[in-house]
Write a protein that holds these residues in place. Sequence first.
Motif, PDB file in Angstrom:
ATOM      1  N   SER A  84       0.964  -1.227  -0.023  1.00 49.89           N
ATOM      2  CA  SER A  84      -0.213  -0.124  -0.077  1.00 49.89           C
ATOM      3  C   SER A  84       0.891   1.180   0.032  1.00 49.89           C
ATOM      4  O   SER A  84       2.047   1.118   0.396  1.00 49.89           O
ATOM      5  N   ARG A  92      -4.023   4.729   3.521  1.00 43.81           N
ATOM      6  CA  ARG A  92      -3.357   3.870   2.512  1.00 43.81           C
ATOM      7  C   ARG A  92      -4.198   3.552   1.307  1.00 43.81           C
ATOM      8  O   ARG A  92      -5.490   3.196   1.670  1.00 43.81           O
ATOM      9  N   LYS A  93      -3.418   3.561   0.209  1.00 46.54           N
ATOM     10  CA  LYS A  93      -4.168   3.256  -0.945  1.00 46.54           C
ATOM     11  C   LYS A  93      -3.464   1.871  -1.602  1.00 46.54           C
ATOM     12  O   LYS A  93      -2.155   1.905  -1.718  1.00 46.54           O
ATOM     13  N   PRO A  94      -4.027   0.755  -1.583  1.00 44.92           N
ATOM     14  CA  PRO A  94      -3.709  -0.249  -2.067  1.00 44.92           C
ATOM     15  C   PRO A  94      -2.976  -0.072  -3.495  1.00 44.92           C
ATOM     16  O   PRO A  94      -3.570   0.285  -4.302  1.00 44.92           O
TER      17      PRO A  94
END
Length: 128
Positions: A84, A92-94
């Motif tokens: 992430s 959090r950005k996967p």
Amino acid sequence: MKKLFVAGAFLIGGGIVSVPAQAEMNSYGVAVLQGLNKVTARVSEFEVPLNQPVLFGSLEITAQSCRKNPPEEAPEATSFLEISDVGSDGERKPMFSGWMFASSPAISALEHPVYDVWVLDCRPATNP
């Protein structure tokens, strides 16, 4: 009627062709990764213990599994990774979730504008 099963052999065109059995991959407690910062061109090698998030730049990397062929087999290490991108606000950005292979990093690669990450090896976890 009985069915005949011959392990590792197949009947093809009237002849028998044997296929060598492959050993199972061994599981390890630490994934050894290498990362590239594309902006600075700096390459770093780091270890990621299973199920313990590790930061590489703004990336949070968690290894779920790390497996490697036994020494008598062709060399191969593979790890299931969850990656992430952690923003400055903590969000959090996967970016990636899947298996990465040491012998073929391009098959399943992280797509990120600043970082590249790939699997090098698997090692046993050390006891504290």
